[in-house]
Write an enzyme that holds these catalytic residues in place. Sequence first.
Site, PDB file in Angstrom:
ATOM      1  N   CYS A 156       0.616  -1.121   0.076  1.00 24.69           N
ATOM      2  CA  CYS A 156      -0.030   0.023  -0.064  1.00 24.69           C
ATOM      3  C   CYS A 156       0.963   1.043   0.037  1.00 24.69           C
ATOM      4  O   CYS A 156       0.235   2.408   0.131  1.00 24.69           O
ATOM      5  CB  CYS A 156      -0.991   0.056   1.094  1.00 24.69           C
ATOM      6  N   HIS A 284      -2.973   7.682   6.336  1.00 28.01           N
ATOM      7  CA  HIS A 284      -3.158   6.477   5.652  1.00 28.01           C
ATOM      8  C   HIS A 284      -4.471   5.890   5.939  1.00 28.01           C
ATOM      9  O   HIS A 284      -5.143   5.619   5.006  1.00 28.01           O
ATOM     10  CB  HIS A 284      -2.319   5.541   5.979  1.00 28.01           C
ATOM     11  N   THR A 288      -8.789  -0.171   9.750  1.00 29.28           N
ATOM     12  CA  THR A 288      -8.337  -1.255  10.274  1.00 29.28           C
ATOM     13  C   THR A 288      -8.112  -0.939  11.896  1.00 29.28           C
ATOM     14  O   THR A 288      -7.548   0.205  11.952  1.00 29.28           O
ATOM     15  CB  THR A 288      -7.284  -2.011   9.724  1.00 29.28           C
ATOM     16  N   PRO A 289      -8.302  -1.651  12.711  1.00 26.40           N
ATOM     17  CA  PRO A 289      -8.051  -1.340  14.301  1.00 26.40           C
ATOM     18  C   PRO A 289      -6.618  -1.103  14.428  1.00 26.40           C
ATOM     19  O   PRO A 289      -6.197   0.081  15.072  1.00 26.40           O
ATOM     20  CB  PRO A 289      -8.573  -2.407  14.960  1.00 26.40           C
ATOM     21  N   ALA A 290      -5.768  -1.885  13.951  1.00 24.39           N
ATOM     22  CA  ALA A 290      -4.348  -1.558  14.465  1.00 24.39           C
ATOM     23  C   ALA A 290      -3.538  -0.487  13.368  1.00 24.39           C
ATOM     24  O   ALA A 290      -2.985   0.297  14.413  1.00 24.39           O
ATOM     25  CB  ALA A 290      -3.667  -2.951  13.989  1.00 24.39           C
ATOM     26  N   GLU A 295      -1.486   5.097  13.915  1.00 27.43           N
ATOM     27  CA  GLU A 295      -1.176   6.238  13.204  1.00 27.43           C
ATOM     28  C   GLU A 295      -1.600   7.423  14.031  1.00 27.43           C
ATOM     29  O   GLU A 295      -1.184   8.524  14.013  1.00 27.43           O
ATOM     30  CB  GLU A 295      -1.739   6.236  11.627  1.00 27.43           C
ATOM     31  N   LYS A 313     -10.220   7.705   2.589  1.00 33.96           N
ATOM     32  CA  LYS A 313     -10.518   6.382   2.103  1.00 33.96           C
ATOM     33  C   LYS A 313     -11.917   6.168   1.950  1.00 33.96           C
ATOM     34  O   LYS A 313     -12.247   5.233   1.485  1.00 33.96           O
ATOM     35  CB  LYS A 313      -9.888   5.334   2.867  1.00 33.96           C
ATOM     36  N   HIS A 318      -9.658   1.880   0.012  1.00 38.46           N
ATOM     37  CA  HIS A 318      -8.443   1.575  -0.016  1.00 38.46           C
ATOM     38  C   HIS A 318      -7.860   0.961  -1.352  1.00 38.46           C
ATOM     39  O   HIS A 318      -8.193  -0.109  -1.602  1.00 38.46           O
ATOM     40  CB  HIS A 318      -7.959   0.470   1.025  1.00 38.46           C
ATOM     41  N   PHE A 376       1.932  -3.298   3.679  1.00 38.92           N
ATOM     42  CA  PHE A 376       2.335  -4.596   4.735  1.00 38.92           C
ATOM     43  C   PHE A 376       3.879  -4.746   4.578  1.00 38.92           C
ATOM     44  O   PHE A 376       4.666  -4.247   3.965  1.00 38.92           O
ATOM     45  CB  PHE A 376       1.864  -5.786   3.823  1.00 38.92           C
TER      46      PHE A 376
END
Length: 391
Positions: A156, A284, A288-290, A295, A313, A318, A376
């Site tokens: 990404c 970004h 997502t939770p993480a 961030e 987004k 995304h 990733f």
Amino acid sequence: MTAHTATSAAGRGVAALSAALRERRSGLRRNDFTRTALECWIGRVDGLEQAPLPAGYASLDCRNNRLAWAGLTQDGFLEQALAAVQRYGAGRVAIVLGTSTASIGATEEGYRELADDGVFLPAYRDFVLHTPHSLVTFVQRVLGARGPACTVATACSSSAKVFAQAERLIRLGWADAAVVGGVDTLCDSVLFGFNALQLVSPQPCRPFDAGRNGISIGEAAGFALLERGGNAAGAAQLLGWGESSDAHHMSSPHPQGRGARQAIAGALQRAGLDAADIGYINLHGTATPANDAVEAAVVADLFPAQTRASSTKGWTGHTLGAAGIVEAVACLIALEQGFIPGTLNCSEPDPLCGPQLALDNEAAAPQVALSSSFGFGGNNAALIFGRGGRA
């Protein structure tokens, strides 16, 4: 940057994206792409199925390259890129593009439609079509450029990292100009792959919301033209870039945001700026939770309260390897048009978010904007852009 464009589910071209942002009109819709039911929302660009590539590029015809063609032909970008090739010479214009899946959708189709003897049908037999370099090969052919050519595939962050690579090529004398950008299209491998990781939300994505539960996958194409010493009147400038690789986990960010912090610090250093100089941050913000938790904590820690930050987004989904370029264009819209897009679908911000997070659109005139992209494996990139006329 003397030209730029973006095409996504929010619309084709800069004006369409700007209008969607201003009107808070999302391009997301219920999944109508996969052949097997998958309950989610996607950012789909309409019309690609009915728009084959021009005859001269038929051997590279696929959804990804069709979207690339749709992107190239917006905002006069193709004409400006061709003019750059003519101006500098074909060997002096680099092509640096990001993608995370390239034309894997065409490979999927090729296996679904095998001939009776078990081989690919003629439409799928160009081997380049099934490589990560399909996109760059196609754009090279369209532009007639013969300078350095590179595919960046760092998930990404791909089409954010292309700016850094292009700047190095120009600064070190390998090229006088570079066409940068990224294209990624919807395909079953991506949709079901992310779903298997339990990262896809069954609802429209909600970046930074306390109840967020995953991404909405989209598709997009975006391009920018970088030129040596490009102080053209009104042209935005790439002021700085930062890259890092924290390699913490295959699919999760470093819990303290080590890589994100390093990328942002590198961009600020190269730009000769402090965090307080940044007027707008395009986060970004995947929902997502993480990712959002890390961030949010990094931004709250590094930037002053008056800095405005948001994720776009909720408009586009995304767009994976194209996210960096689309969100770079969103930064340029904020700089050139004097407004900050809010964070769509966020009604109850995560407590980790600081005062920087903008929920609603705001009238503002930022001079400098930062775009962050995290991929990733801990592949991180940060880009800093300035309004035309800056030194």
